[in-house]
Design an enzyme around this catalytic site. Structure first.
Site, PDB file in Angstrom:
ATOM      1  N   SER A  30      -3.131   2.811  -7.931  1.00  0.00           N
ATOM      2  CA  SER A  30      -3.689   4.157  -8.093  1.00  0.00           C
ATOM      3  C   SER A  30      -2.607   5.154  -8.482  1.00  0.00           C
ATOM      4  O   SER A  30      -2.913   6.277  -8.879  1.00  0.00           O
ATOM      5  CB  SER A  30      -4.373   4.611  -6.799  1.00  0.00           C
ATOM      6  OG  SER A  30      -3.455   4.577  -5.718  1.00  0.00           O
ATOM      7  N   PRO A  42       0.828  -1.205   0.000  1.00  0.00           N
ATOM      8  CA  PRO A  42       0.000   0.000   0.000  1.00  0.00           C
ATOM      9  C   PRO A  42       0.865   1.259   0.000  1.00  0.00           C
ATOM     10  O   PRO A  42       2.049   1.218   0.332  1.00  0.00           O
ATOM     11  CB  PRO A  42      -0.780  -0.126   1.312  1.00  0.00           C
ATOM     12  CG  PRO A  42       0.133  -0.913   2.209  1.00  0.00           C
ATOM     13  CD  PRO A  42       0.830  -1.894   1.293  1.00  0.00           C
ATOM     14  N   GLU A  86       1.218 -12.883 -10.134  1.00  0.00           N
ATOM     15  CA  GLU A  86       0.699 -13.970  -9.301  1.00  0.00           C
ATOM     16  C   GLU A  86      -0.820 -14.092  -9.359  1.00  0.00           C
ATOM     17  O   GLU A  86      -1.388 -15.075  -8.882  1.00  0.00           O
ATOM     18  CB  GLU A  86       1.143 -13.776  -7.848  1.00  0.00           C
ATOM     19  CG  GLU A  86       0.378 -12.728  -7.067  1.00  0.00           C
ATOM     20  CD  GLU A  86       0.777 -11.298  -7.365  1.00  0.00           C
ATOM     21  OE1 GLU A  86       0.215 -10.377  -6.733  1.00  0.00           O
ATOM     22  OE2 GLU A  86       1.662 -11.082  -8.215  1.00  0.00           O
ATOM     23  N   GLN A 121       7.484   0.621  -9.015  1.00  0.00           N
ATOM     24  CA  GLN A 121       7.524   2.075  -8.891  1.00  0.00           C
ATOM     25  C   GLN A 121       8.743   2.531  -8.097  1.00  0.00           C
ATOM     26  O   GLN A 121       9.383   3.536  -8.437  1.00  0.00           O
ATOM     27  CB  GLN A 121       6.237   2.569  -8.226  1.00  0.00           C
ATOM     28  CG  GLN A 121       4.989   2.310  -9.049  1.00  0.00           C
ATOM     29  CD  GLN A 121       3.707   2.618  -8.291  1.00  0.00           C
ATOM     30  OE1 GLN A 121       3.737   3.068  -7.139  1.00  0.00           O
ATOM     31  NE2 GLN A 121       2.565   2.363  -8.931  1.00  0.00           N
ATOM     32  N   CYS A 180       4.649  -4.099  -8.792  1.00  0.00           N
ATOM     33  CA  CYS A 180       3.690  -3.061  -8.407  1.00  0.00           C
ATOM     34  C   CYS A 180       4.400  -1.946  -7.625  1.00  0.00           C
ATOM     35  O   CYS A 180       5.099  -1.143  -8.219  1.00  0.00           O
ATOM     36  CB  CYS A 180       2.529  -3.683  -7.635  1.00  0.00           C
ATOM     37  SG  CYS A 180       1.049  -2.638  -7.629  1.00  0.00           S
ATOM     38  N   HIS A 208       0.330  -7.592 -11.591  1.00  0.00           N
ATOM     39  CA  HIS A 208       0.540  -8.699 -10.663  1.00  0.00           C
ATOM     40  C   HIS A 208       0.640 -10.030 -11.408  1.00  0.00           C
ATOM     41  O   HIS A 208      -0.382 -10.588 -11.837  1.00  0.00           O
ATOM     42  CB  HIS A 208      -0.618  -8.757  -9.662  1.00  0.00           C
ATOM     43  CG  HIS A 208      -0.589  -7.664  -8.657  1.00  0.00           C
ATOM     44  ND1 HIS A 208      -0.364  -7.897  -7.312  1.00  0.00           N
ATOM     45  CD2 HIS A 208      -0.730  -6.321  -8.778  1.00  0.00           C
ATOM     46  CE1 HIS A 208      -0.390  -6.741  -6.654  1.00  0.00           C
ATOM     47  NE2 HIS A 208      -0.605  -5.774  -7.529  1.00  0.00           N
TER      48      HIS A 208
END
Length: 201
Positions: free
Chosen positions: A127, A50, A172, A80, A76, A170
């Site tokens: 996001s 997150p 997975e 970044q 993810c 993702h």
């Protein structure tokens, strides 16, 4: 051994299950990573998580210390984080994509997508995004290998010189087609000519 650095994300265990098909896996919280543990590993994987990369200074420090010393895969959030450390800029995207299945355009001539077609169906949960206008700031050896065909948002990269790899989506997830092949391609690319991953120092 693959060292999976956990950012306390619900996808970490699913990712662990996928990676376990390729090597022994050790999962460790980002705040508990030791030098000795990394020394015993032949690949680092930065998990989803997150928030934004700025929320994880411990992982930033791990990346800075071990970049170029052993292969690193970011997924993810990890994707970044690597690109931001390399000079790209992160922005908030206009549409939040949580559990959204989309097609992305990929480069089948790249190592990551070797043996695959030029369009891949993937699962996206993010996001934030990498600002495409910031890509010229990246090292020339770092190659974008996939993007969103509508907005041009980067979806994957590889730097074979430094053994860096990243996926914004993702692998997975059951919504991502060919997730196993993706990891197999990246894992093979992390091996040198002798069949062993680059040694840390």
């Amino acid at each position: 051994m693959i060292l999976l650095i956990d950012h306390q994300d619900s996808f970490t265990r699913n990712l662990e299950h996928l990676l376990a098909g390729f090597d022994e896996i050790h999962v460790v919280d980002r705040k508990k990573v030791s030098h000795e543990l990394v020394e015993c590993s032949n690949m680092l994987v930065l998990s989803p998580g997150p928030g934004s990369p700025a929320d994880y200074p411990e992982t930033q420090a791990i990346y800075d210390k071990w970049r170029g010393k052993l292969p690193i895969l970011g997924i993810c959030l990890g994707f970044q984080l690597i690109l931001e450390r390399e000079g790209a800029r992160i922005t908030r995207q206009s549409r939040v994509l949580h559990g959204v299945e989309t097609d992305i355009s990929v480069d089948p001539s790249s190592t990551t997508y070797n043996g695959m077609s030029d369009v891949l169906r993937v699962a996206r949960y993010h996001s934030l995004q990498i600002d495409p206008s910031s890509l010229p700031a990246l090292p020339p050896s770092l190659r974008m290998t996939g993007h969103d065909p509508i907005g041009g948002v980067p979806m994957s990269f590889e730097d074979l010189d430094s053994k860096l790899f990243g996926l914004q989506y993702h692998p997975e997830s059951f919504l991502t087609l060919s997730g196993n092949q993706l990891i197999e391609n990246i894992r093979n690319a992390s091996l040198d000519d002798s069949g062993k991953t680059r040694k840390s120092s």
